[in-house]
Design a protein around this motif. Sequence first.
Motif, PDB file in Angstrom:
ATOM      1  N   GLY A 121     107.839  98.004  41.229  1.00  0.00           N
ATOM      2  CA  GLY A 121     108.377  99.212  41.870  1.00  0.00           C
ATOM      3  C   GLY A 121     107.519 100.139  42.097  1.00  0.00           C
ATOM      4  N   ASN A 122     106.501 100.291  41.160  1.00  0.00           N
ATOM      5  CA  ASN A 122     105.745 101.388  41.461  1.00  0.00           C
ATOM      6  C   ASN A 122     104.605 101.282  42.447  1.00  0.00           C
ATOM      7  OD1 ASN A 122     106.204 103.488  39.437  1.00  0.00           O
ATOM      8  ND2 ASN A 122     105.678 102.044  37.768  1.00  0.00           N
ATOM      9  N   TRP A 123     104.137  99.827  42.727  1.00  0.00           N
ATOM     10  CA  TRP A 123     103.336  99.401  43.720  1.00  0.00           C
ATOM     11  C   TRP A 123     103.964  99.524  44.981  1.00  0.00           C
ATOM     12  CZ3 TRP A 123      98.628 100.004  43.357  1.00  0.00           C
ATOM     13  CH2 TRP A 123      97.785  99.423  42.285  1.00  0.00           C
ATOM     14  N   LEU A 124     105.184  99.011  45.069  1.00  0.00           N
ATOM     15  CA  LEU A 124     106.165  99.467  46.486  1.00  0.00           C
ATOM     16  C   LEU A 124     106.276 100.921  46.682  1.00  0.00           C
ATOM     17  CD1 LEU A 124     108.842  96.587  46.009  1.00  0.00           C
ATOM     18  CD2 LEU A 124     106.911  96.738  47.605  1.00  0.00           C
ATOM     19  N   LYS A 125     106.457 101.686  45.499  1.00  0.00           N
ATOM     20  CA  LYS A 125     106.539 103.239  45.654  1.00  0.00           C
ATOM     21  C   LYS A 125     105.300 103.686  46.260  1.00  0.00           C
ATOM     22  CE  LYS A 125     109.830 104.080  42.013  1.00  0.00           C
ATOM     23  NZ  LYS A 125     110.058 104.924  40.778  1.00  0.00           N
ATOM     24  N   CYS A 126     104.019 103.246  45.799  1.00  0.00           N
ATOM     25  CA  CYS A 126     102.889 103.593  46.308  1.00  0.00           C
ATOM     26  C   CYS A 126     102.600 103.310  47.617  1.00  0.00           C
ATOM     27  CB  CYS A 126     101.733 103.224  45.362  1.00  0.00           C
ATOM     28  SG  CYS A 126     100.105 103.462  45.993  1.00  0.00           S
ATOM     29  N   PHE A 127     102.874 102.040  47.922  1.00  0.00           N
ATOM     30  CA  PHE A 127     102.726 101.714  49.450  1.00  0.00           C
ATOM     31  C   PHE A 127     103.697 102.363  50.294  1.00  0.00           C
ATOM     32  CE2 PHE A 127     101.357  97.224  47.267  1.00  0.00           C
ATOM     33  CZ  PHE A 127     100.142  97.789  47.282  1.00  0.00           C
ATOM     34  N   SER A 128     104.773 102.699  50.028  1.00  0.00           N
ATOM     35  CA  SER A 128     105.872 103.431  50.644  1.00  0.00           C
ATOM     36  C   SER A 128     105.280 104.734  51.046  1.00  0.00           C
ATOM     37  CB  SER A 128     106.987 103.429  50.062  1.00  0.00           C
ATOM     38  OG  SER A 128     107.682 102.015  49.843  1.00  0.00           O
ATOM     39  N   THR A 129     104.750 105.493  50.151  1.00  0.00           N
ATOM     40  CA  THR A 129     104.200 106.879  50.178  1.00  0.00           C
ATOM     41  C   THR A 129     103.144 106.955  51.304  1.00  0.00           C
ATOM     42  OG1 THR A 129     104.906 107.291  47.764  1.00  0.00           O
ATOM     43  CG2 THR A 129     103.480 108.726  49.080  1.00  0.00           C
ATOM     44  N   ILE A 130     102.012 105.939  51.062  1.00  0.00           N
ATOM     45  CA  ILE A 130     101.040 106.008  51.971  1.00  0.00           C
ATOM     46  C   ILE A 130     101.442 105.483  53.377  1.00  0.00           C
ATOM     47  CG2 ILE A 130      99.053 104.413  52.638  1.00  0.00           C
ATOM     48  CD1 ILE A 130      98.565 103.802  49.341  1.00  0.00           C
ATOM     49  N   ALA A 131     102.519 104.778  53.538  1.00  0.00           N
ATOM     50  CA  ALA A 131     103.082 104.276  54.843  1.00  0.00           C
ATOM     51  C   ALA A 131     103.635 105.585  55.555  1.00  0.00           C
ATOM     52  CB  ALA A 131     103.908 103.215  54.732  1.00  0.00           C
ATOM     53  N   MET A 132     104.367 106.429  54.589  1.00  0.00           N
ATOM     54  CA  MET A 132     104.921 107.643  55.093  1.00  0.00           C
ATOM     55  C   MET A 132     103.810 108.498  55.551  1.00  0.00           C
ATOM     56  SD  MET A 132     107.881 108.911  56.155  1.00  0.00           S
ATOM     57  CE  MET A 132     109.148 108.033  55.051  1.00  0.00           C
ATOM     58  N   MET A 133     102.745 108.803  54.731  1.00  0.00           N
ATOM     59  CA  MET A 133     101.799 109.774  55.105  1.00  0.00           C
ATOM     60  C   MET A 133     101.166 109.143  56.696  1.00  0.00           C
ATOM     61  SD  MET A 133      99.618 109.803  51.441  1.00  0.00           S
ATOM     62  CE  MET A 133      98.270 110.849  52.161  1.00  0.00           C
ATOM     63  N   VAL A 134     100.909 107.909  57.012  1.00  0.00           N
ATOM     64  CA  VAL A 134     100.326 107.496  58.070  1.00  0.00           C
ATOM     65  C   VAL A 134     101.307 107.586  59.084  1.00  0.00           C
ATOM     66  CG1 VAL A 134      99.804 105.253  59.053  1.00  0.00           C
ATOM     67  CG2 VAL A 134      99.046 105.460  56.942  1.00  0.00           C
ATOM     68  N   CYS A 135     102.532 107.509  58.835  1.00  0.00           N
ATOM     69  CA  CYS A 135     103.741 107.845  59.820  1.00  0.00           C
ATOM     70  C   CYS A 135     103.375 109.184  60.447  1.00  0.00           C
ATOM     71  CB  CYS A 135     105.019 107.540  59.475  1.00  0.00           C
ATOM     72  SG  CYS A 135     105.344 105.777  59.139  1.00  0.00           S
ATOM     73  N   LEU A 136     103.385 110.143  59.410  1.00  0.00           N
ATOM     74  CA  LEU A 136     103.281 111.463  59.702  1.00  0.00           C
ATOM     75  C   LEU A 136     102.039 111.929  60.634  1.00  0.00           C
ATOM     76  CD1 LEU A 136     104.673 113.235  56.543  1.00  0.00           C
ATOM     77  CD2 LEU A 136     105.816 112.913  58.697  1.00  0.00           C
ATOM     78  N   VAL A 137     100.866 111.165  59.953  1.00  0.00           N
ATOM     79  CA  VAL A 137      99.753 111.321  60.912  1.00  0.00           C
ATOM     80  C   VAL A 137      99.741 110.990  62.225  1.00  0.00           C
ATOM     81  CG1 VAL A 137      96.982 110.667  61.107  1.00  0.00           C
ATOM     82  CG2 VAL A 137      97.964 111.496  58.905  1.00  0.00           C
ATOM     83  N   TYR A 138     100.309 109.811  62.468  1.00  0.00           N
ATOM     84  CA  TYR A 138     100.557 109.192  63.935  1.00  0.00           C
ATOM     85  C   TYR A 138     101.502 109.988  64.521  1.00  0.00           C
ATOM     86  CZ  TYR A 138      97.913 104.899  62.365  1.00  0.00           C
ATOM     87  OH  TYR A 138      96.996 104.116  61.985  1.00  0.00           O
ATOM     88  N   GLY A 139     102.594 110.487  63.902  1.00  0.00           N
ATOM     89  CA  GLY A 139     103.827 110.934  64.869  1.00  0.00           C
ATOM     90  C   GLY A 139     103.595 112.691  65.043  1.00  0.00           C
ATOM     91  N   ARG A 140     102.754 113.308  64.378  1.00  0.00           N
ATOM     92  CA  ARG A 140     102.831 114.791  64.698  1.00  0.00           C
ATOM     93  C   ARG A 140     102.389 115.154  66.047  1.00  0.00           C
ATOM     94  NH1 ARG A 140      99.314 119.765  62.659  1.00  0.00           N
ATOM     95  NH2 ARG A 140      97.526 118.287  63.282  1.00  0.00           N
TER      96      ARG A 140
END
Length: 495
Positions: free
Chosen positions: A76-95
Amino acid sequence: MIDNTSLAVVAPEILLLVMACVIALVDLGVKSRLRNLTYGLTLASLAAVAFLTGSEAATGETAYGFGRMVVSDSMGNWLKCFSTIAMMVCLVYGRPYAGDRDMLRGGELFTLAMLSLLGIFVMIGGHNFLVIYLGLELLTLCSYALVALRRDHTQATEAAMKYFVLGAMASGFLLYGLSMIYGATGSLDIATVFKVIAGGQVKHTVLVFGLVFIVAGLAFKLGAAPFHMWIPDVYQGAPTAVTIMLGTAPELAAFAIAIRLLVEGMLPLAIDWQQMLVVLAVSSLFVGNLAAIAQTNLKRMLAYSTIGQMGFVMLGLLSGVVNGDPVFARNAYSSAMFYIVTYVLTTLASFGVILLLAREGFESEEIADLAGLNQRSPLYAGVMAVTLFSLAGIPPLVGFYAKLAVLQALVVSGSPFYIGLAVFAVVMSLVAAFYYIRVVKVMYFDAPITATTVAAPAEVRVVLTINGALILLLGILPGGLMTLCAQAIVRMLSS
């Protein structure tokens, strides 16, 4: 009374919720078009959450809180970590895209992104039917709002309506299935449900009836055929900055609840839900890959590609128990986890390039819009080519190793039926290679439609380059991530 252990278990969720509220308030005083302060504060908050979940995952410990309703384990914690990094990348690309389309008038994009991530965290960490369902509803409600965020865009509004109606139906399926299992077992706790089912004192017919609805709900969230109808329309209609959010981190959450419900809660019923997953896997591989060939819209093609890719995840999930013996569970479920994580990494890069090429008043969504990209920007054409080759499963990229891991999990079982499924998956991968390579041909061999140079902020260029490099690096050296997934699954199965 809430003890300190319970608070420690949900520390990342608390931090995420508090910072989402703080950012919503801080944004009221921000006047810049690109919301620089809000953006910076959001990325800093997500980086802190990623560090916290990654640190907890590295310890490998399992802890329960709130009367075993919430679990904090390695998977669960690894999936949470990967999800958070993915959301950060989404915001960088999307802004930049969102700023050009007046989607940053308020800070809703950042606040809703953080709240949807909170829903993902609750889904991943839930060890109780109600907690998982509450997390799912938080995620989907934020997703509906994100899709409709571009208020003056007819296509986005239509996509949001379709998503809302079909999402409500899928949530109803899942909730009805969970209620059936609760009625049969008398408990909402996943561990208790497992014990009651393993005891063999509940009518099998009632359990299977509930299981059918649960699998249907999970298939919708994963985007598996024949519950895939929302994906092409929503992917195409939603603003691309939102499409990338829908197609990445939520897939990790859907995988997590599939593991929690089917493996941790209902493994004694594996022979029943595996048969359902066989139908879903074959349908997804067939429908997704054949329908993608006919698409001219790049986002719609990637949507059908997603359906086909989820077929492989299903193949990993269905090969853990053979003839009632879970001897191959670790190998099968870790290969499925590895596949979903690498799929998210690859999807981030593919939609990142689409966002990069989009500019004010021009979406760059058609395959023809990529014509001659190599002449305009060899770097971005290279990243897109690496991404498409990885999705096609061409070595030495990470998509090849992910497909190989799932196929190996099927073949090692020794079952002729599973080996037949592996052969079918290989044939469908060959079909898929056609439409991926077609896009590469357009980028490298077609004459450019426009001479416009591709410009992007420095952070977008850096993150996109790292993203593309990781797809290649993890394909050459997949052992570290594969070991991480295997250890996480072993600890989950033994807890």
